[in-house]
Design an enzyme around this catalytic site. Sequence first.
Site, PDB file in Angstrom:
ATOM      1  N   CYS A   1      17.209   9.544   1.267  1.00  0.00           N
ATOM      2  CA  CYS A   1      16.197   9.625   1.798  1.00  0.00           C
ATOM      3  C   CYS A   1      17.181  10.549   3.634  1.00  0.00           C
ATOM      4  O   CYS A   1      16.162  10.290   4.074  1.00  0.00           O
ATOM      5  CB  CYS A   1      15.007   8.938   1.643  1.00  0.00           C
TER       6      CYS A   1
ATOM      7  N   HIS B   1       8.835   6.109   2.298  1.00  0.00           N
ATOM      8  CA  HIS B   1       8.711   6.996   1.447  1.00  0.00           C
ATOM      9  C   HIS B   1       8.382   6.291   0.525  1.00  0.00           C
ATOM     10  O   HIS B   1       8.463   5.520  -0.158  1.00  0.00           O
ATOM     11  CB  HIS B   1       9.751   7.816   1.341  1.00  0.00           C
TER      12      HIS B   1
ATOM     13  N   HIS C   1       5.788   6.554  -3.828  1.00  0.00           N
ATOM     14  CA  HIS C   1       6.379   7.193  -5.045  1.00  0.00           C
ATOM     15  C   HIS C   1       4.845   6.959  -5.784  1.00  0.00           C
ATOM     16  O   HIS C   1       4.197   6.896  -6.782  1.00  0.00           O
ATOM     17  CB  HIS C   1       7.212   6.780  -6.317  1.00  0.00           C
TER      18      HIS C   1
ATOM     19  N   GLU D   1     -14.068   7.399   5.691  1.00  0.00           N
ATOM     20  CA  GLU D   1     -13.787   6.466   7.473  1.00  0.00           C
ATOM     21  C   GLU D   1     -12.316   6.328   7.408  1.00  0.00           C
ATOM     22  O   GLU D   1     -11.893   5.565   8.879  1.00  0.00           O
ATOM     23  CB  GLU D   1     -14.929   4.824   7.182  1.00  0.00           C
TER      24      GLU D   1
ATOM     25  N   HIS E   1       6.243  14.240  -7.291  1.00  0.00           N
ATOM     26  CA  HIS E   1       7.443  13.309  -6.258  1.00  0.00           C
ATOM     27  C   HIS E   1       6.814  11.928  -5.707  1.00  0.00           C
ATOM     28  O   HIS E   1       6.427  10.773  -6.057  1.00  0.00           O
ATOM     29  CB  HIS E   1       8.018  14.102  -5.764  1.00  0.00           C
TER      30      HIS E   1
END
Length: 244
Positions: A104, A122, A124, A148, A204
């Site tokens: 990443c 990140h 999943h 909210e 993903h």
Amino acid sequence: MSNKLTHEEQEALVISEDPEHPANLISELCREFYKLGWVTGTGGGISIRQGEHVYLAPSGVQKERIKPEHIFVLPFAQSSVPKPGSKRDFLRIPSKKGLTESQCTPLFWNAFTMREAGACIHTHSQHAVMLTLLHPRDAQSFKISHQEMIKGVRIGGVGKTLSFFNTLEIPIIDNTAVEEDLTESMAAAMEKYPDAPAILVRRHGVYVWGNTWEQAKTQSECLDYLFEIAVKMLLAKLPLVGDN
């Protein structure tokens, strides 16, 4: 490329008794995210920028078992902007065999350079994945309002918080076989949607950033709630935008 710090100097970058030290925080947050189902099966990750240093969780490891000594440390000022296949400059590479930097990395750098973020997460999340599947294949974004938890999300991920009446919009990009190859499409989406606090990746997961790790974590939690409620609303054939 690695710098010429001594072994002791490199270890000092990640060994600290301070619970707020990035290496300790990344290890702790990965354990908590694992419990939420966000980083199971070695997937997902987090990066924290502190000044001119970037702390990075390793790739392809059991995220709930990461230790501070497993963390990579990079200078924010790289010889060249990280992109797929490029060489990186490192201040510290873990000594444990088999550890590699996160796939990443160039996507995290998108958040650091394009939004001046201090952290990027990140996950999943199944809620994020399911939400992208419930949108039409040609849908370029997800929108929701009158919830909210929108109030915990910031404009562009780093600006003012949204209000209950604001419409939150997050772009959806197509997945690629290799994580790094998402870099350009993520950057393009960030340019097209400057107010978006995150990027959804179809089939993903999601990338979320913030000024600090606390803001990135808060927004990840609020967004995951909104993804979940949106999935339920879509299945119930309820509109996502408006108060009908």
